[in-house]
Design an enzyme around this catalytic site. Structure first.
Site, short mmCIF file in Angstrom:
data_model
loop_
_atom_site.label_atom_id
_atom_site.label_comp_id
_atom_site.label_asym_id
_atom_site.label_seq_id
_atom_site.Cartn_x
_atom_site.Cartn_y
_atom_site.Cartn_z
N THR A 34 0.81 -1.22 0.00
CA THR A 34 0.00 0.00 0.00
C THR A 34 0.85 1.27 0.00
OG1 THR A 34 -0.15 0.08 2.42
CG2 THR A 34 -1.82 -1.20 1.26
N ASP A 35 0.19 2.35 -0.37
CA ASP A 35 0.83 3.66 -0.26
C ASP A 35 0.53 4.24 1.12
OD1 ASP A 35 -1.78 4.64 -0.38
OD2 ASP A 35 -1.62 5.30 -2.46
N PHE A 36 0.87 5.46 1.34
CA PHE A 36 0.71 6.07 2.66
C PHE A 36 -0.75 6.15 3.11
CE2 PHE A 36 0.38 9.56 -0.29
CZ PHE A 36 -0.64 10.35 0.24
N SER A 37 -1.68 6.03 2.16
CA SER A 37 -3.10 6.14 2.52
C SER A 37 -3.75 4.79 2.79
CB SER A 37 -3.86 6.86 1.40
OG SER A 37 -3.89 6.06 0.24
N ILE A 39 -4.02 2.37 0.52
CA ILE A 39 -4.57 1.85 -0.73
C ILE A 39 -3.43 1.20 -1.52
CG2 ILE A 39 -5.57 2.54 -2.95
CD1 ILE A 39 -7.14 4.68 -1.42
#
Length: 158
Positions: A34-37, A39
């Protein structure tokens, strides 16, 4: 020095399986995907699909490593069309469904969907060509085209 294995015999990597000509491969979204969010980062969908295709070939008894080592050839993705429908998130259980859609002398087209439950979240059409070690197109091994045809025939009737 050989020590007794500490790993239980039933601990093995996950295998997908064929059902009615379609290959199903389960995976889970981990933090690293995932990315920082929270997602899934867009490129990681390609990784899920690649793992599913590799497992599909293995399930069809296609030994890519042996074909490469012997100098016979390798598959390479030559065209890819992908559509993102809905984001996958941390801890989602996903299933990649792979379907052989077209078979040519030196290539194969595989459609793939990544599902979260009954929802398609990503779809792709992958065109892979069989290439010589020098990068030239080459006919796929006969046993491999027969294996692809055996599952493709099932999917075209549905």
């Amino acid at each position: 020095m050989n020590l007794p294995s500490l790993i239980p015999e039933d601990i093995k990597p996950h295998d997908g399986r064929f059902v009615d000509g379609r290959h199903f491969f389960a995976c889970r979204v981990y933090f690293e995907d995932t990315d920082f969010s929270g997602i899934v980062y867009h490129a990681n969908y390609l990784r899920y699909m690649e793992r599913a295709r590799s497992d599909m070939l293995r399930q069809l008894d296609m030994d890519q490593h042996a074909a490469y080592e012997s100098g016979e050839g390798v598959y390479a993705v030559v065209d890819l069309s992908m559509k993102y429908l809905s984001p996958a998130k941390l801890d989602d259980d996903l299933v990649v469904i792979s379907t052989v859609k077209a078979l040519r002398a030196a290539s194969v087209i595989i459609e793939q969907k990544i599902m979260r439950g009954s929802d398609a979240i990503t779809s792709a059409s992958v065109h892979a060509a069989f290439l010589t070690p020098a990068g030239r197109p080459k006919r796929q091994p006969k046993a491999w085209t027969k294996a692809f045809a055996s599952v493709m025939d099932q999917t075209d009737t549905k």
